[in-house]
Design a protein around this motif. Structure first.
Motif, short mmCIF file in Angstrom:
data_model
loop_
_atom_site.label_atom_id
_atom_site.label_comp_id
_atom_site.label_asym_id
_atom_site.label_seq_id
_atom_site.Cartn_x
_atom_site.Cartn_y
_atom_site.Cartn_z
N LEU A 1 -51.50 22.45 13.41
CA LEU A 1 -51.33 23.87 13.13
C LEU A 1 -50.48 24.07 11.88
O LEU A 1 -49.33 23.59 11.83
N PHE A 2 -51.03 24.72 10.87
CA PHE A 2 -50.28 25.09 9.67
C PHE A 2 -49.73 26.50 9.88
O PHE A 2 -50.49 27.42 10.16
N SER A 3 -48.42 26.64 9.72
CA SER A 3 -47.75 27.91 10.02
C SER A 3 -47.11 28.52 8.77
O SER A 3 -46.43 27.83 8.02
N PRO A 4 -47.29 29.84 8.59
CA PRO A 4 -46.55 30.52 7.52
C PRO A 4 -45.10 30.71 7.98
O PRO A 4 -44.79 30.54 9.17
N LEU A 5 -44.23 31.06 7.06
CA LEU A 5 -42.83 31.29 7.43
C LEU A 5 -42.11 32.05 6.34
O LEU A 5 -42.59 32.16 5.21
N ALA A 6 -40.94 32.56 6.67
CA ALA A 6 -40.10 33.25 5.69
C ALA A 6 -39.11 32.28 5.06
O ALA A 6 -38.87 32.31 3.86
N ALA A 7 -38.51 31.41 5.89
CA ALA A 7 -37.52 30.43 5.40
C ALA A 7 -37.58 29.20 6.29
O ALA A 7 -38.06 29.26 7.42
N PHE A 8 -37.09 28.07 5.75
CA PHE A 8 -37.07 26.83 6.53
C PHE A 8 -35.86 26.00 6.14
O PHE A 8 -35.26 26.21 5.08
N ASP A 9 -35.50 25.06 7.03
CA ASP A 9 -34.47 24.08 6.68
C ASP A 9 -35.02 22.68 6.92
O ASP A 9 -36.10 22.51 7.50
N ARG A 10 -34.30 21.68 6.48
CA ARG A 10 -34.78 20.29 6.55
C ARG A 10 -34.67 19.69 7.95
O ARG A 10 -35.10 18.56 8.16
N ARG A 11 -34.11 20.44 8.90
CA ARG A 11 -34.13 19.99 10.29
C ARG A 11 -35.48 20.27 10.93
O ARG A 11 -35.75 19.80 12.03
N GLY A 12 -36.30 21.06 10.25
CA GLY A 12 -37.62 21.40 10.79
C GLY A 12 -37.67 22.74 11.48
O GLY A 12 -38.63 23.03 12.20
N PHE A 13 -36.67 23.56 11.25
CA PHE A 13 -36.70 24.91 11.85
C PHE A 13 -37.21 25.92 10.84
O PHE A 13 -36.90 25.84 9.65
N ARG A 14 -38.01 26.85 11.35
CA ARG A 14 -38.58 27.90 10.51
C ARG A 14 -38.03 29.24 10.95
O ARG A 14 -37.74 29.45 12.13
N LEU A 15 -37.92 30.13 9.99
CA LEU A 15 -37.63 31.53 10.29
C LEU A 15 -38.92 32.27 10.00
O LEU A 15 -39.43 32.23 8.87
N GLY A 16 -39.48 32.89 11.03
CA GLY A 16 -40.73 33.61 10.87
C GLY A 16 -40.47 35.05 10.42
O GLY A 16 -39.43 35.36 9.84
N TYR A 17 -41.40 35.91 10.77
CA TYR A 17 -41.30 37.31 10.35
C TYR A 17 -40.68 38.20 11.41
O TYR A 17 -40.60 39.41 11.26
N GLY A 18 -40.26 37.60 12.53
CA GLY A 18 -39.54 38.36 13.54
C GLY A 18 -40.33 38.71 14.78
O GLY A 18 -39.78 39.27 15.72
N GLY A 19 -41.61 38.34 14.82
CA GLY A 19 -42.43 38.69 15.98
C GLY A 19 -42.44 37.65 17.08
O GLY A 19 -42.93 37.91 18.18
#
Length: 195
Positions: A124-142
């Motif tokens: 699964l390829f996921s869009p995101l707003a921000a990410f860090d090198r630990r592998g966590f993503r910040l999405g759009y809030g939904g």
């Protein structure tokens, strides 16, 4: 007092909006080549000849995944696009072949029509707003991708790959217990394996 996630999201998306059309075109080509190589590696490692791969259809200033979709389909991989029914609810994934007509979904997104077969992705390829090198993503809030990955991972092995411009990287994405970690991050510059 403002929410740290809201501030981070706003700043990261503002940086993404500054990407020029020429940079965006080059980034899409680089991400397509890197994404195809990564899928080939993941499929070989898992011993799956033809994995089902979900790729988002880009909106606004998201990194353009259409060249990646074309490359995956040309290689014979099964491509599905996400279909959104409700906020904070898991996505459904429907078959897509380049050239298929897309319909406007209830949230204004371009999606495959209801007559296309629904299949769970292996990758699964996921869009995101921000990410860090630990592998966590910040999405759009939904909370949609977190809910989707949580449900999929309860049933099967799924590899999650975040897609973003390198300018969307941050030192630390604030996390909550429900946040799903990504297995890889793909930017125009590199493929990141989270630490």
């Amino acid at each position: 007092m403002t929410d740290p996630k809201t501030d981070l999201r706003r700043h990261a998306l503002a940086r993404r909006d500054l990407v020029t059309p020429q940079e965006a075109h080059a980034a899409a080509a680089a991400a397509a080549a890197r994404g195809l190589a990564l899928v080939t590696k993941i499929a070989a490692k898992a011993g799956v000849a033809t994995p089902v791969i979900s790729v988002y259809w880009p909106i606004r200033s998201e990194l353009n995944t259409r060249p990646l979709i074309d490359a995956l389909a040309a290689r014979g991989y099964g491509v599905v696009l996400p279909v959104m029914h409700k906020v904070r609810h898991p996505l459904v994934f429907r078959d897509f072949t380049p050239g298929d007509d897309l319909v406007k979904g209830p949230f204004g997104l371009s999606e495959p029509s209801e007559d296309k077969i629904a299949r769970d992705p292996d990758i699964l390829f996921s869009p995101l707003a921000a990410f860090d090198r630990r592998g966590f993503r910040l999405g759009y809030g939904g909370g949609i991708y977190d809910a989707t990955l949580s449900e999929l991972r309860s049933r099967k092995q799924v590899t999650a790959i975040g897609v973003a411009y390198s300018c969307q990287e941050t030192d630390h994405v604030p996390t909550e217990p429900h946040d799903q970690r990504l297995d890889y991050l793909l930017t125009e510059r590199e493929t990141i394996v989270p630490a």
